[in-house]
Every structure is written in C-alpha cells, then in structure tokens.
Design an enzyme around this catalytic site. Sequence first.
Site, PDB file in Angstrom:
ATOM      1  N   THR A   1      43.152  -5.000 -51.063  1.00  0.00           N
ATOM      2  CA  THR A   1      41.715  -5.307 -49.920  1.00  0.00           C
ATOM      3  C   THR A   1      40.478  -5.887 -50.347  1.00  0.00           C
ATOM      4  O   THR A   1      40.817  -7.238 -49.370  1.00  0.00           O
ATOM      5  CB  THR A   1      41.139  -3.893 -49.003  1.00  0.00           C
ATOM      6  OG1 THR A   1      41.853  -2.760 -48.885  1.00  0.00           O
ATOM      7  CG2 THR A   1      40.644  -4.288 -48.007  1.00  0.00           C
TER       8      THR A   1
ATOM      9  N   LYS B   1      31.945   9.479 -39.785  1.00  0.00           N
ATOM     10  CA  LYS B   1      32.211   8.421 -39.864  1.00  0.00           C
ATOM     11  C   LYS B   1      32.936   7.969 -38.343  1.00  0.00           C
ATOM     12  O   LYS B   1      34.207   7.783 -38.709  1.00  0.00           O
ATOM     13  CB  LYS B   1      33.067   7.540 -41.117  1.00  0.00           C
ATOM     14  CG  LYS B   1      32.559   5.911 -41.479  1.00  0.00           C
ATOM     15  CD  LYS B   1      32.804   5.796 -42.462  1.00  0.00           C
ATOM     16  CE  LYS B   1      32.566   3.744 -42.365  1.00  0.00           C
ATOM     17  NZ  LYS B   1      32.820   3.222 -43.641  1.00  0.00           N
TER      18      LYS B   1
ATOM     19  N   ASP C   1      33.684   0.243 -50.482  1.00  0.00           N
ATOM     20  CA  ASP C   1      35.270   1.625 -51.662  1.00  0.00           C
ATOM     21  C   ASP C   1      36.519   0.700 -51.784  1.00  0.00           C
ATOM     22  O   ASP C   1      37.451   1.213 -51.276  1.00  0.00           O
ATOM     23  CB  ASP C   1      34.973   2.642 -50.497  1.00  0.00           C
ATOM     24  CG  ASP C   1      35.683   2.683 -49.375  1.00  0.00           C
ATOM     25  OD1 ASP C   1      34.633   1.202 -48.912  1.00  0.00           O
ATOM     26  OD2 ASP C   1      35.851   3.339 -48.536  1.00  0.00           O
TER      27      ASP C   1
ATOM     28  N   GLY D   1      35.263  -4.646 -37.904  1.00  0.00           N
ATOM     29  CA  GLY D   1      35.590  -6.530 -37.524  1.00  0.00           C
ATOM     30  C   GLY D   1      34.161  -6.915 -36.653  1.00  0.00           C
ATOM     31  O   GLY D   1      34.674  -8.042 -36.162  1.00  0.00           O
TER      32      GLY D   1
ATOM     33  N   SER E   1      40.040  -0.969 -51.964  1.00  0.00           N
ATOM     34  CA  SER E   1      40.991  -1.020 -52.858  1.00  0.00           C
ATOM     35  C   SER E   1      41.241  -1.889 -53.709  1.00  0.00           C
ATOM     36  O   SER E   1      40.827  -3.308 -52.579  1.00  0.00           O
ATOM     37  CB  SER E   1      42.345  -0.314 -51.656  1.00  0.00           C
ATOM     38  OG  SER E   1      42.934  -1.944 -51.182  1.00  0.00           O
TER      39      SER E   1
ATOM     40  N   LYS F   1      35.964   6.818 -52.143  1.00  0.00           N
ATOM     41  CA  LYS F   1      36.799   6.790 -51.421  1.00  0.00           C
ATOM     42  C   LYS F   1      37.985   7.664 -52.048  1.00  0.00           C
ATOM     43  O   LYS F   1      38.331   7.256 -53.278  1.00  0.00           O
ATOM     44  CB  LYS F   1      37.550   5.781 -51.158  1.00  0.00           C
ATOM     45  CG  LYS F   1      38.478   5.243 -50.344  1.00  0.00           C
ATOM     46  CD  LYS F   1      39.265   4.461 -50.542  1.00  0.00           C
ATOM     47  CE  LYS F   1      40.457   3.654 -49.873  1.00  0.00           C
ATOM     48  NZ  LYS F   1      40.129   3.103 -48.959  1.00  0.00           N
TER      49      LYS F   1
ATOM     50  N   SER G   1      31.829  -0.671 -39.613  1.00  0.00           N
ATOM     51  CA  SER G   1      31.636  -2.439 -38.609  1.00  0.00           C
ATOM     52  C   SER G   1      32.249  -2.446 -37.697  1.00  0.00           C
ATOM     53  O   SER G   1      32.688  -3.177 -36.490  1.00  0.00           O
ATOM     54  CB  SER G   1      30.836  -3.152 -40.171  1.00  0.00           C
ATOM     55  OG  SER G   1      31.366  -3.598 -40.375  1.00  0.00           O
TER      56      SER G   1
ATOM     57  N   LYS H   1      35.049  10.438 -49.041  1.00  0.00           N
ATOM     58  CA  LYS H   1      35.887   9.554 -47.606  1.00  0.00           C
ATOM     59  C   LYS H   1      37.076   9.487 -47.457  1.00  0.00           C
ATOM     60  O   LYS H   1      38.034   9.039 -48.465  1.00  0.00           O
ATOM     61  CB  LYS H   1      35.264   8.094 -47.993  1.00  0.00           C
ATOM     62  CG  LYS H   1      35.279   7.735 -46.305  1.00  0.00           C
ATOM     63  CD  LYS H   1      35.005   6.110 -46.084  1.00  0.00           C
ATOM     64  CE  LYS H   1      36.588   5.429 -46.386  1.00  0.00           C
ATOM     65  NZ  LYS H   1      36.480   3.661 -45.973  1.00  0.00           N
TER      66      LYS H   1
ATOM     67  N   GLU I   1      36.104  10.263 -41.219  1.00  0.00           N
ATOM     68  CA  GLU I   1      36.871   8.615 -40.570  1.00  0.00           C
ATOM     69  C   GLU I   1      37.672   8.454 -39.639  1.00  0.00           C
ATOM     70  O   GLU I   1      38.976   8.082 -40.445  1.00  0.00           O
ATOM     71  CB  GLU I   1      36.413   7.682 -41.451  1.00  0.00           C
ATOM     72  CG  GLU I   1      36.222   6.294 -40.892  1.00  0.00           C
ATOM     73  CD  GLU I   1      36.367   4.498 -42.432  1.00  0.00           C
ATOM     74  OE1 GLU I   1      36.175   5.454 -42.940  1.00  0.00           O
ATOM     75  OE2 GLU I   1      35.909   4.237 -41.579  1.00  0.00           O
TER      76      GLU I   1
ATOM     77  N   SER J   1      28.090   2.575 -41.899  1.00  0.00           N
ATOM     78  CA  SER J   1      27.988   3.117 -43.021  1.00  0.00           C
ATOM     79  C   SER J   1      29.189   1.837 -42.747  1.00  0.00           C
ATOM     80  O   SER J   1      30.730   1.692 -42.997  1.00  0.00           O
ATOM     81  CB  SER J   1      28.853   4.211 -42.657  1.00  0.00           C
ATOM     82  OG  SER J   1      30.174   4.072 -44.265  1.00  0.00           O
TER      83      SER J   1
HETATM   84  P1  13P Z   1      34.034  -2.298 -42.060  1.00  0.00           P
HETATM   85  O1  13P Z   1      32.940  -2.012 -41.371  1.00  0.00           O
HETATM   86  O2  13P Z   1      34.127  -3.283 -43.126  1.00  0.00           O
HETATM   87  O3  13P Z   1      35.296  -1.784 -40.787  1.00  0.00           O
HETATM   88  O4  13P Z   1      34.532  -0.952 -43.377  1.00  0.00           O
HETATM   89  C1  13P Z   1      33.982   0.527 -43.239  1.00  0.00           C
HETATM   90  C2  13P Z   1      35.027   1.238 -44.071  1.00  0.00           C
HETATM   91  O5  13P Z   1      34.434   2.035 -45.121  1.00  0.00           O
HETATM   92  C3  13P Z   1      36.104   1.480 -43.381  1.00  0.00           C
HETATM   93  O6  13P Z   1      36.944   2.498 -43.588  1.00  0.00           O
END
Ligand code: 13P
Length: 336
Positions: free
Chosen positions: A29, A219, A24, A263, A26, A97, A261, A136, A177, A289
Amino acid sequence: MSIEQLESIAQAMVAPGKGIIAIDESNTTIKKRFDGVGIDCTEENRRAYREMLLTAPNLSDHISGAILYDETLRQASKAGVPFTKIMLDHGILPGIKVDKGPHPLAGFPGELVTEGLDGLRDRLKEYASLGAKFAKWRAVITIGDDMPSSTCIEANCHALARYAALCQEAGIVPMVEPEVLMDGSHDLDVCYDVTEVTLRSLFASLYEQNVLLEGTILKASMVVSGKDCPEQASVDEVAEATVRCLKASVPASLPGIVFLSGGQSDEAATAHLNAMNQMGPHPWPLSFSYGRAMQTAALKLWSKDMTANFVDAQKTVAQRARENGLAALGQWKKSA
Ligand code: 13P
C-alpha cells in the site's frame, strides 16, 4: 496485564481532543502512495518518511497513538533511537496492524474476508515485548448487487472477535475495524443499513468471544453516500446518520470510537467529525484514526524535496492533527 491497564490504555487513546494517526500501510500500500508522488519504495525511504511523521514537533498535542506496520515497529530514527522509544517518550502510544489483509471469500465472488489468525497469539506476544500497546485488524465490507452477504459479515466479525480476545490475553488493546467501503453508487440509506447490520453482528461476536468492551476501541467508517452516488449527502446528513447508526448498534460501555477517512478529502473528514461532536454529548468520545486524511498533504510536500521540505512537511502533519483534534471537540472552524 490487568483489566484496569487495558481500560486505561483505551481511555488514553481517545483522550479529549486527541486521536490516532494511522501509518500502518503495508509495503504494497505505501508503494502505491509513494508511486503517486514519485518516490522509490525503498526500506530507507519508508523509514525516513515515517521518521518525518513521528518526530513532527507538537504532534502529541493532538495525537494519542500511531498505528505502525510490522517493519516500522522494528525501525529506528537516523540517529538510532527506536521509533517506539521516541513515541513513548512523547506520550504517543505505539499501535500495530496485525491482520494479514483481506482475501477473496471462497464461494462469495466479490467479497472479502480478512486473514491473520493463525500464529497470532505468538505474534502478539512479540509485539507486546516490542512496546505495542494496541493493535488493529481491518475487515472490509463491500456494498454491491446482493452484497454484502450475511456470510461475509459474520465471517469477518467472527475473525475480529477472535483477534480481539487474543489481543486482550496479550495485554494489548484491540482496535476493531469493520470498514464499509465507500465504493459504489448506493445512497446514504443503504450505507446506514449495511453499517448497522455489521456493527450489530460485530458486538454480538465480541460478546460471544468474551471480549471486554471497556478495553476495546471501535474504528468505524462513517455513514456516507457511495462515491458514485449522484446525490451526495451533506456534512450534517452524514453526521446525523452516523451518530444515529452508532447509537443503534454500539454499547455505551465502549470507551471510544475513532473513524477512518476511507478516501474522503481532508476537509470532509474533519468537517464530518466536527459536525458529529457538535451534536453531542454522545455515549462515547468520537475521534479520528485517519491515514490518508492525516498524511496526504505532508507526503506531497515531503516528496518534492525530502530535505528542504522536511520541516514544512512536519508542520503540515501537525496542523492536520490540530484540526482533527479540534474536530474531536466540536471546535474546528474551516479557517482554523
Ligand atoms: P484511511 O483513513 O486512509 O482510510 O486509513 C485508515 C486505516 O487505517 C484503514 O485501515
């Protein structure tokens, strides 16, 4: 949509051995990710890249849903089949998102608050009509000198809860999240404290806004040492601290928790999830996720030759799904 339907979508998102792929990003990004591997950030390249990921053979063996960006939710395969149809035909739930990104929090230099509530009810109605089953919203909590402030935590949790209530009204499962960033030199204990305070505030806000927890997915970020902390916690220390923090702050009625994750390396993200599940059973399924930890290797391969490497890039993302699916069961082995 009934309460039972929300509950069954939430449960399907965290079905045993399955997790979510976050694609998702943008357009800003994904441009950064494409720039990193030398790909032009055109609409067609974004579409082709997401088609490569979403049509990877056997992806749905370990992927229950994919979070899309607004543009992607409206796109189709080269053959003209809407991505949402391809996903639903393969048993992959379309997610969207819906936040408008983190913005500076006025009066609190260095802190962020996520925007996007204005007009959200109408946007959710449209997303539901386009096939979105879950959504999300990401809030960003920064650790630093005198940060995070309670104002920052409360403002973000209030927004998360209002978003979640609007989602459920529209028949969409909210994924909430609150990401505690890894940036900084703080240690594991500081990350633990900030994550616990944030999660407690989030669940208090969800309660105040009448959000049905049984139809909500968390999340979460893992409890880790700051990126620049000289002493990095081990896999087992991260797993133990994260599970302890979640047990202290997340109600058992929640159907599941998935991790970002943030980073971490591919291997660290998988190893941490696996270690947590080996410590189970827990009150909720713990799954993934991941964005970067699902995509990085496949993007690198695809970027070198979009045509010749198409099949191998698909195999690479499917393999990351398999490894993380095994980790969601506590059955991953380093060489698997
Ligand atoms: P990362 O696993 O790269 O942190 O991305 C997950 C995500 O959706 C962040 O909002």
